[in-house]
Scaffold this motif. Structure first.
Motif, PDB file in Angstrom:
ATOM      1  N   ALA A   1      22.617  -1.926   0.140  1.00 25.93           N
ATOM      2  CA  ALA A   1      23.938  -1.628   0.748  1.00 25.93           C
ATOM      3  C   ALA A   1      24.407  -2.233   2.168  1.00 25.93           C
ATOM      4  O   ALA A   1      25.053  -2.834   2.441  1.00 25.93           O
ATOM      5  CB  ALA A   1      24.370  -0.158   0.903  1.00 25.93           C
ATOM      6  N   VAL A   2      23.484  -1.960   3.105  1.00 31.17           N
ATOM      7  CA  VAL A   2      23.453  -2.481   4.353  1.00 31.17           C
ATOM      8  C   VAL A   2      23.304  -3.836   4.538  1.00 31.17           C
ATOM      9  O   VAL A   2      23.726  -4.559   5.096  1.00 31.17           O
ATOM     10  CB  VAL A   2      22.317  -1.723   5.559  1.00 31.17           C
ATOM     11  N   GLY A   3      22.208  -4.479   3.529  1.00 34.29           N
ATOM     12  CA  GLY A   3      22.239  -5.815   3.409  1.00 34.29           C
ATOM     13  C   GLY A   3      23.323  -6.622   3.119  1.00 34.29           C
ATOM     14  O   GLY A   3      23.722  -7.655   3.745  1.00 34.29           O
ATOM     15  N   ASN A   4      24.208  -5.826   2.252  1.00 34.81           N
ATOM     16  CA  ASN A   4      25.529  -6.583   1.825  1.00 34.81           C
ATOM     17  C   ASN A   4      26.330  -6.553   2.942  1.00 34.81           C
ATOM     18  O   ASN A   4      27.148  -7.808   3.237  1.00 34.81           O
ATOM     19  CB  ASN A   4      26.188  -5.715   0.752  1.00 34.81           C
ATOM     20  N   ILE A   5      26.391  -5.649   3.895  1.00 36.88           N
ATOM     21  CA  ILE A   5      27.381  -5.704   4.990  1.00 36.88           C
ATOM     22  C   ILE A   5      26.818  -6.703   5.944  1.00 36.88           C
ATOM     23  O   ILE A   5      27.559  -7.348   6.613  1.00 36.88           O
ATOM     24  CB  ILE A   5      27.308  -4.125   5.803  1.00 36.88           C
TER      25      ILE A   5
END
Length: 335
Positions: free
Chosen positions: A199-203
């Motif tokens: 999820a943080v990688g997507n951001i």
């Protein structure tokens, strides 16, 4: 590893039912080009809301709004690009076509469906475990919006064709200026360590937001805080209002566009460093721990480890994928 400091608030494996574990992020989103956020079609004004300027400053001002859908949709699409690359999207049971967004036919089995949720028209549902809220600009929208005249020239380089007929492709559109700062709170509910990385990688990997994103809408996302607890952080609006008050009371800072990035970052960090005193917030990563966690996320998303990371995360849902298959088999047998 700094992710171990958050282990009390991470799920050891995916579970169907929530258990009150919360990881929260403070995200600074800064426009790097002209950007368009609106809820209607071309020609509509930018999305904005009238709110109180600060907690101390009670003046009512219009603030630009980056709605939650404008945030989550491009970030989901970014993650799904990699799932598609490594064949980690599945066929939807309803249509037997590959999982895709906004078709009312999710596969219910991929990483995106398990983490960001889905609704399958009465056949099943998964609530999103990535909670977002509207992100607000620090300064009033009146200082952050410009007008651009748009036209479409003919091949002769003029607004008239070879017969002398004038082009009707001429209009004026609003846009958000570069270097506008939005503050955002993202909450992850009952996620595993790899789901957090995903999820943080997507951001961090998403760079285009809003309308006409093939030409405008470039944005930089920076994580300024990581928290663990059993309750949500204060809202994005409350954070923006506190930052507005603090900057207004800071020497050598003028509340006009463009705000200096360092002034904004320092103001945000000075405020969020007090948040572990609030109810339900237990842990905050310090500067070194936050940088180590972002480095860990970058490493898992690196070209060398990307496929291994996504495959590993994908396998954690395997036992839950058997349930729909068993139900389908039972229905077929009953017929």
């Amino acid at each position: 590893m700094s992710i171990e400091k958050l282990s009390s608030f991470l799920a050891p494996t995916y579970e169907n039912f929530p258990k009150g574990r919360t990881i929260s992020l403070v995200v600074l989103r800064t426009t790097q080009s002209e950007t368009i956020f609106r809820t209607e079609g071309s020609g509509e004004p930018m999305s904005s809301e009238f709110v109180q300027a600060g907690l101390e400053n009670t003046e009512i001002i219009p603030r630009l709004v980056m709605t939650k859908r404008k945030q989550i949709a491009p970030e989901r699409r970014k993650g799904r690009e990699f799932l598609r690359q490594y064949n980690l999207l599945y066929n939807a049971p309803k249509t037997d076509t590959i999982c895709s967004l906004n078709t009312n036919a999710p596969c219910e089995m991929c990483i995106d469906c398990f983490l960001y949720g889905f609704a399958a028209g009465g056949e099943g549902a998964q609530k999103s475990r990535v909670w977002t809220e509207d992100a607000f600009s620090i300064l009033p929208s009146t200082e952050l919006i410009g007008d651009r005249t748009l036209n479409a020239l003919y091949e002769n380089g003029t607004m008239r064709d070879e017969t002398g007929k004038a082009s009707t492709a001429l209009n004026t559109s609003e846009y958000i200026k570069p270097s506008v700062h939005f503050l955002d709170i993202v909450t992850l509910k009952d996620v595993t360590a790899d789901e957090l990385r995903y999820a943080v990688g997507n951001i961090l990997l998403t760079t285009r937001y809003g309308a006409v994103s093939s030409r405008v809408g470039r944005m930089d996302n920076e994580i300024l805080g990581f928290f663990g607890g059993f309750a949500e952080l204060p809202s994005s609006l409350e954070l923006v209002q506190q930052v507005f008050d603090l900057l207004g009371n800071t020497d050598n800072v003028t509340l006009e566009h463009p705000l200096q990035r360092d002034s904004v970052v320092n103001a945000v960090k000075s405020i969020i460093n007090q948040w572990t005193n609030k109810r339900g917030i237990s842990v905050q990563l310090n500067e070194e721990e936050l940088n180590n966690l972002v480095a860990d996320i970058d490493e898992n998303w690196s070209i060398e480890k990307q496929e291994e990371f996504l495959t590993r995360l994908n396998q954690t849902y395997e036992s839950y994928r058997q349930i729909p298959a068993e139900k389908t088999a039972k229905k077929s047998k009953d017929k």
